[in-house]
Design an enzyme around this catalytic site. Structure first.
Site, PDB file in Angstrom:
ATOM      1  N   LYS A 262       0.476   7.643   3.575  1.00  0.00           N
ATOM      2  CA  LYS A 262       0.056   6.278   3.876  1.00  0.00           C
ATOM      3  C   LYS A 262      -0.444   6.051   5.042  1.00  0.00           C
ATOM      4  O   LYS A 262      -0.984   4.867   5.280  1.00  0.00           O
ATOM      5  CB  LYS A 262       1.240   5.465   3.687  1.00  0.00           C
TER       6      LYS A 262
ATOM      7  N   ARG B 260      15.843  -2.643  -0.991  1.00  0.00           N
ATOM      8  CA  ARG B 260      14.519  -3.179  -1.716  1.00  0.00           C
ATOM      9  C   ARG B 260      15.261  -3.136  -3.203  1.00  0.00           C
ATOM     10  O   ARG B 260      16.245  -2.736  -3.354  1.00  0.00           O
ATOM     11  CB  ARG B 260      13.657  -2.172  -1.211  1.00  0.00           C
TER      12      ARG B 260
ATOM     13  N   ARG C   2       1.979  -9.650   7.343  1.00  0.00           N
ATOM     14  CA  ARG C   2       3.298  -9.579   7.824  1.00  0.00           C
ATOM     15  C   ARG C   2       3.529  -8.658   9.005  1.00  0.00           C
ATOM     16  O   ARG C   2       4.751  -8.341   9.546  1.00  0.00           O
ATOM     17  CB  ARG C   2       4.300  -8.837   6.589  1.00  0.00           C
TER      18      ARG C   2
ATOM     19  N   PRO D  92       0.754  -1.225   0.267  1.00  0.00           N
ATOM     20  CA  PRO D  92       0.095   0.041   0.037  1.00  0.00           C
ATOM     21  C   PRO D  92       0.798   1.339  -0.027  1.00  0.00           C
ATOM     22  O   PRO D  92       1.812   1.506   0.685  1.00  0.00           O
ATOM     23  CB  PRO D  92      -0.690  -0.186   1.270  1.00  0.00           C
ATOM     24  N   GLU D  93       0.696   1.809  -1.053  1.00  0.00           N
ATOM     25  CA  GLU D  93       1.493   3.374  -1.034  1.00  0.00           C
ATOM     26  C   GLU D  93      -0.114   4.406  -1.067  1.00  0.00           C
ATOM     27  O   GLU D  93      -1.315   3.823  -0.758  1.00  0.00           O
ATOM     28  CB  GLU D  93       2.306   3.596  -2.256  1.00  0.00           C
TER      29      GLU D  93
END
Length: 289
Positions: free
Chosen positions: A61, A274, A118, A2-3
């Site tokens: 966010k 990342r 997570r 999610p951004e």
DNA sequence: GGGGGTTCCTGTACGC
DNA sequence: TGCGTACAGGAACCCC
């Protein structure tokens, strides 16, 4: 993951369903999802039970529900968080961490499930403070406005960006500089701007800074219009449906595939723990990096 | 005081 | 088949 567009899709889906509803019951199934909650301010369940939800807001966010108590329920989806609306008695969602039973004066009973595989996301009850002429939770106060906010100051962003001494992608991911941009849309905005992710910010011209801001805005708007980006089950709207923007990506996740502009294979490099995806021809690596 | 590396966390994919 | 390992990354945190 999610951004801004994904969080806004969730906010926009949640708002009509829960605005005006009363929280009757709160069940914590995994206390790790409360890591943002400061227990010294009060008990999470106690501070929510009986409260009415007055609105659903967002900055970057972060999302929060303003409450009749004067506090806010802060929600961050992290990597894999979801907020799902369910009929009472319908169970079966995996990884439900917190569950709310709410009653809406028109829509009746509803279950709001905070699902997070997570556990990078979390919830918290937090006080509201005034900022930029609006109320924001204290733990959101350090987050910059997002580029889709009409109060966003382009000139201040350009100046602050060029004043920093770091790489441009790191700056785009810095939520205190500009919020709402994550790994996917940073890669996309940089590809559209033909800028390498490690370009030093103090060597970015004002025109280039404006370009990358405009491209970030464009990609966020387009993703929002398509319901967000879904690669797997990790991002869905409040009804559990996936977005379509993954089909529109030009660089992110396309390593080895042809750059849509020049045909050279997109490269993926590890950066900031990342993946960074870029075209080695369109987005030239800065000298000395 | 700001930059940047580390850490949290679990399901999935992949290699042996 | 089964086990071990790498990988995905937002943001708080800590060290330099």
């Amino acid at each position: 993951m999610p951004e801004l567009p994904e969080v806004e899709v969730v906010r926009a889906g949640l708002a009509p369903a829960v605005t005006g509803a009363r929280i009757d019951h709160v069940e914590i199934l995994d206390a790790r999802s409360l890591k943002r909650h400061d227990a010294r301010r009060g008990d999470f369940v106690g501070m929510l039970t009986g409260a009415r939800i007055d609105s659903v807001e967002r900055r970057g966010k972060f999302m929060w529900l303003t409450l009749s108590t004067g506090d806010a329920l802060v929600v961050h989806l992290g990597m894999s968080g979801q907020v799902l609306l369910r009929e009472p008695g319908v169970d079966g969602d995996r990884h439900v961490r917190i569950r709310f039973d709410v009653t809406h004066p028109q829509h009746g009973d509803l279950v709001v499930a905070f699902v997070d595989q997570r556990i990078f996301g979390s919830m918290a009850v937090d006080a509201l403070i005034e900022q930029h002429g609006a109320l924001v939770p204290t733990q959101v106060a350090h987050i910059a406005l997002d580029p889709l906010d009409e109060r966003f100051d382009d000139d201040a962003f350009v100046a602050a960006l060029r004043h920093k001494r770091t790489g441009i992608k790191r700056a785009l991911l810095d939520q205190t500089l500009v919020s709402g941009i994550g790994n996917i849309y940073a890669d996309e905005a940089l590809w559209a701007s033909r800028l390498h992710y490690d370009r030093p910010t103090d060597r970015v011209s004002a025109a280039q800074a404006r370009t990358v801001l405009a491209e970030a805005r464009a990609v966020l708007r387009k993703a929002l219009a398509e319901g967000g980006t879904s690669f797997d089950e990790q991002y869905v709207n409040v009804n559990g449906q996936a977005g379509y923007f993954a089909h529109s990506l030009n660089a992110y996740g396309r390593q080895g595939q042809a750059c849509p502009r020049c045909g050279v294979p997109i490269v993926r490099e590890s950066f900031m723990n990342r993946g960074s995806h870029f075209c080695p021809v369109c987005q030239r690596r800065p000298r000395g990096r």
